[in-house]
Design a protein around this motif. Structure first.
Motif, PDB file in Angstrom:
ATOM      1  N   ASP A  26     -34.594  -2.035 -40.364  1.00  0.00           N
ATOM      2  CA  ASP A  26     -33.364  -2.442 -39.684  1.00  0.00           C
ATOM      3  C   ASP A  26     -32.725  -1.311 -38.895  1.00  0.00           C
ATOM      4  O   ASP A  26     -32.048  -1.559 -37.893  1.00  0.00           O
ATOM      5  CB  ASP A  26     -32.348  -2.966 -40.705  1.00  0.00           C
ATOM      6  N   TRP A  27     -32.896  -0.081 -39.333  1.00  0.00           N
ATOM      7  CA  TRP A  27     -32.231   1.056 -38.691  1.00  0.00           C
ATOM      8  C   TRP A  27     -33.216   1.925 -37.916  1.00  0.00           C
ATOM      9  O   TRP A  27     -32.997   3.128 -37.741  1.00  0.00           O
ATOM     10  CB  TRP A  27     -31.494   1.888 -39.743  1.00  0.00           C
ATOM     11  N   ALA A  81     -36.539   3.977 -46.866  1.00  0.00           N
ATOM     12  CA  ALA A  81     -36.754   2.894 -47.825  1.00  0.00           C
ATOM     13  C   ALA A  81     -35.652   1.835 -47.724  1.00  0.00           C
ATOM     14  O   ALA A  81     -35.918   0.627 -47.751  1.00  0.00           O
ATOM     15  CB  ALA A  81     -36.820   3.457 -49.239  1.00  0.00           C
ATOM     16  N   ALA A  82     -34.403   2.295 -47.598  1.00  0.00           N
ATOM     17  CA  ALA A  82     -33.283   1.354 -47.480  1.00  0.00           C
ATOM     18  C   ALA A  82     -33.394   0.542 -46.192  1.00  0.00           C
ATOM     19  O   ALA A  82     -33.115  -0.662 -46.182  1.00  0.00           O
ATOM     20  CB  ALA A  82     -31.965   2.120 -47.518  1.00  0.00           C
ATOM     21  N   SER A  83     -33.806   1.180 -45.109  1.00  0.00           N
ATOM     22  CA  SER A  83     -33.963   0.493 -43.827  1.00  0.00           C
ATOM     23  C   SER A  83     -35.008  -0.609 -43.903  1.00  0.00           C
ATOM     24  O   SER A  83     -34.878  -1.651 -43.256  1.00  0.00           O
ATOM     25  CB  SER A  83     -34.364   1.507 -42.747  1.00  0.00           C
ATOM     26  N   ARG A  84     -36.017  -0.391 -44.727  1.00  0.00           N
ATOM     27  CA  ARG A  84     -37.117  -1.349 -44.827  1.00  0.00           C
ATOM     28  C   ARG A  84     -36.864  -2.445 -45.853  1.00  0.00           C
ATOM     29  O   ARG A  84     -37.741  -3.273 -46.102  1.00  0.00           O
ATOM     30  CB  ARG A  84     -38.415  -0.607 -45.145  1.00  0.00           C
ATOM     31  N   LYS A 106     -24.528   7.136 -44.608  1.00  0.00           N
ATOM     32  CA  LYS A 106     -24.407   5.859 -45.325  1.00  0.00           C
ATOM     33  C   LYS A 106     -23.262   5.024 -44.755  1.00  0.00           C
ATOM     34  O   LYS A 106     -23.419   3.816 -44.515  1.00  0.00           O
ATOM     35  CB  LYS A 106     -24.183   6.120 -46.813  1.00  0.00           C
ATOM     36  N   ASP A 107     -22.112   5.656 -44.526  1.00  0.00           N
ATOM     37  CA  ASP A 107     -20.952   4.935 -43.986  1.00  0.00           C
ATOM     38  C   ASP A 107     -21.243   4.427 -42.578  1.00  0.00           C
ATOM     39  O   ASP A 107     -20.878   3.294 -42.222  1.00  0.00           O
ATOM     40  CB  ASP A 107     -19.731   5.848 -43.978  1.00  0.00           C
ATOM     41  N   LYS A 108     -21.885   5.251 -41.773  1.00  0.00           N
ATOM     42  CA  LYS A 108     -22.214   4.852 -40.394  1.00  0.00           C
ATOM     43  C   LYS A 108     -23.124   3.627 -40.381  1.00  0.00           C
ATOM     44  O   LYS A 108     -22.953   2.701 -39.576  1.00  0.00           O
ATOM     45  CB  LYS A 108     -22.889   6.010 -39.665  1.00  0.00           C
ATOM     46  N   LEU A 109     -24.101   3.606 -41.296  1.00  0.00           N
ATOM     47  CA  LEU A 109     -25.064   2.504 -41.344  1.00  0.00           C
ATOM     48  C   LEU A 109     -24.537   1.300 -42.126  1.00  0.00           C
ATOM     49  O   LEU A 109     -25.169   0.251 -42.111  1.00  0.00           O
ATOM     50  CB  LEU A 109     -26.360   2.986 -41.997  1.00  0.00           C
ATOM     51  N   LYS A 110     -23.391   1.491 -42.809  1.00  0.00           N
ATOM     52  CA  LYS A 110     -22.881   0.443 -43.710  1.00  0.00           C
ATOM     53  C   LYS A 110     -23.971   0.062 -44.716  1.00  0.00           C
ATOM     54  O   LYS A 110     -24.248  -1.124 -44.959  1.00  0.00           O
ATOM     55  CB  LYS A 110     -22.388  -0.768 -42.929  1.00  0.00           C
ATOM     56  N   ALA A 111     -24.583   1.089 -45.289  1.00  0.00           N
ATOM     57  CA  ALA A 111     -25.740   0.911 -46.167  1.00  0.00           C
ATOM     58  C   ALA A 111     -25.288   0.613 -47.590  1.00  0.00           C
ATOM     59  O   ALA A 111     -25.212   1.508 -48.441  1.00  0.00           O
ATOM     60  CB  ALA A 111     -26.615   2.160 -46.122  1.00  0.00           C
ATOM     61  N   ALA A 112     -25.001  -0.639 -47.854  1.00  0.00           N
ATOM     62  CA  ALA A 112     -24.512  -1.035 -49.173  1.00  0.00           C
ATOM     63  C   ALA A 112     -25.573  -0.857 -50.261  1.00  0.00           C
ATOM     64  O   ALA A 112     -25.232  -0.788 -51.450  1.00  0.00           O
ATOM     65  CB  ALA A 112     -24.056  -2.492 -49.137  1.00  0.00           C
ATOM     66  N   ASN A 113     -26.837  -0.784 -49.868  1.00  0.00           N
ATOM     67  CA  ASN A 113     -27.914  -0.638 -50.857  1.00  0.00           C
ATOM     68  C   ASN A 113     -28.204   0.823 -51.196  1.00  0.00           C
ATOM     69  O   ASN A 113     -29.149   1.108 -51.939  1.00  0.00           O
ATOM     70  CB  ASN A 113     -29.200  -1.320 -50.365  1.00  0.00           C
ATOM     71  N   VAL A 114     -27.405   1.755 -50.674  1.00  0.00           N
ATOM     72  CA  VAL A 114     -27.602   3.183 -50.923  1.00  0.00           C
ATOM     73  C   VAL A 114     -26.467   3.736 -51.778  1.00  0.00           C
ATOM     74  O   VAL A 114     -25.294   3.467 -51.522  1.00  0.00           O
ATOM     75  CB  VAL A 114     -27.681   3.973 -49.597  1.00  0.00           C
ATOM     76  N   THR A 115     -26.830   4.510 -52.802  1.00  0.00           N
ATOM     77  CA  THR A 115     -25.868   5.249 -53.614  1.00  0.00           C
ATOM     78  C   THR A 115     -26.193   6.731 -53.500  1.00  0.00           C
ATOM     79  O   THR A 115     -27.352   7.130 -53.705  1.00  0.00           O
ATOM     80  CB  THR A 115     -25.950   4.834 -55.095  1.00  0.00           C
ATOM     81  N   VAL A 116     -25.195   7.539 -53.148  1.00  0.00           N
ATOM     82  CA  VAL A 116     -25.389   8.983 -53.009  1.00  0.00           C
ATOM     83  C   VAL A 116     -24.703   9.686 -54.174  1.00  0.00           C
ATOM     84  O   VAL A 116     -23.548   9.410 -54.484  1.00  0.00           O
ATOM     85  CB  VAL A 116     -24.817   9.498 -51.670  1.00  0.00           C
ATOM     86  N   GLN A 117     -25.436  10.580 -54.840  1.00  0.00           N
ATOM     87  CA  GLN A 117     -24.887  11.319 -55.977  1.00  0.00           C
ATOM     88  C   GLN A 117     -25.101  12.816 -55.762  1.00  0.00           C
ATOM     89  O   GLN A 117     -26.170  13.236 -55.327  1.00  0.00           O
ATOM     90  CB  GLN A 117     -25.579  10.918 -57.282  1.00  0.00           C
ATOM     91  N   ARG A 118     -24.069  13.598 -56.087  1.00  0.00           N
ATOM     92  CA  ARG A 118     -24.247  15.047 -56.104  1.00  0.00           C
ATOM     93  C   ARG A 118     -24.610  15.458 -57.520  1.00  0.00           C
ATOM     94  O   ARG A 118     -23.924  15.101 -58.481  1.00  0.00           O
ATOM     95  CB  ARG A 118     -22.978  15.786 -55.665  1.00  0.00           C
TER      96      ARG A 118
END
Length: 207
Positions: A26-27, A81-84, A106-118
């Motif tokens: 998608d991206w 992976a999220a794009s696919r 993530k915010d730019k893509l509105k990627a609800a299926n992505v979680t970012v952790q530090r």
């Protein structure tokens, strides 16, 4: 015909020296800024194309896939992976600036299926295992010369679903007579080399 590579220009300020692009889904063609950070080596486009072809052949489409990217860096593997169509992608990195950049993408893509952790990759893998998280694909692209692959791969055993695969990049090949002892529980399903990068798909050997 091969497309002309984009010029290497700063993105969002001088801290960026280059960028990579999402190559499918998608991206597709979305640029991902690459921070100048110690040990950060984005997986090249050609390598990602090969690896994702391998994964499609071995596991089918990405619908419902649970993915873990333990050394997220530029996010090239996780966002690919999220794009696919992966259902969930957990991206982990210990560098605060990198995490902020991943959150911005993530915010730019509105990627609800992505979680970012530090967090530290080793500690995060142990924590996820304790919480019974399981993944279909785990990406391991750690900085070289720190023995991180040898330390992280054993922690992936309880994190994999049945039939799950680990993608591992390394400065040396992981197959053949010189394979390290810590690779013994794993089978190299696919492997290749691009420049100085050796990349592999691994799965646990059957008991």
């Amino acid at each position: 015909m091969q497309k002309k590579k984009p010029a290497k220009v700063p993105v969002h300020g001088p801290q960026h020296s280059k960028q990579v692009r999402i190559i499918g889904g998608d991206w597709k063609r979305t640029p991902l800024p690459v921070l100048e950070a110690l040990g950060l080596r984005p997986t090249p486009d050609r390598v990602r194309e090969t690896v994702f072809n391998w994964l499609r052949h071995l596991q089918g489409d990405w619908n419902g896939a649970q993915v873990l990217d333990l050394f997220a860096g530029s996010g090239a593997l996780g966002f690919e992976a999220a794009s696919r169509g992966a259902e969930s992608v957990v991206m982990v990195d210990a560098n605060t600036a990198i995490v902020r950049q991943l959150e911005a993408v993530k915010d730019k893509l509105k990627a609800a299926n992505v979680t970012v952790q530090r967090g530290d990759a080793l500690a995060t893998a142990q924590s996820l295992a304790l919480r019974a998280h399981r993944f279909d694909v785990i990406f391991l692209d750690p900085p070289y010369q720190q023995d991180l692959l040898a330390r992280t791969l054993p922690l992936c055993v309880p994190l994999l679903r049945e039939g799950g695969l680990v993608y591992a990049e390394a400065e040396t090949a992981l197959e053949g007579d010189d394979a390290p002892d810590w690779l013994a529980p794993w089978e190299v399903v696919r492997c290749d080399k691009a420049g100085m990068v050796h990349f592999h798909l691994l799965r646990l050997r059957q008991a």
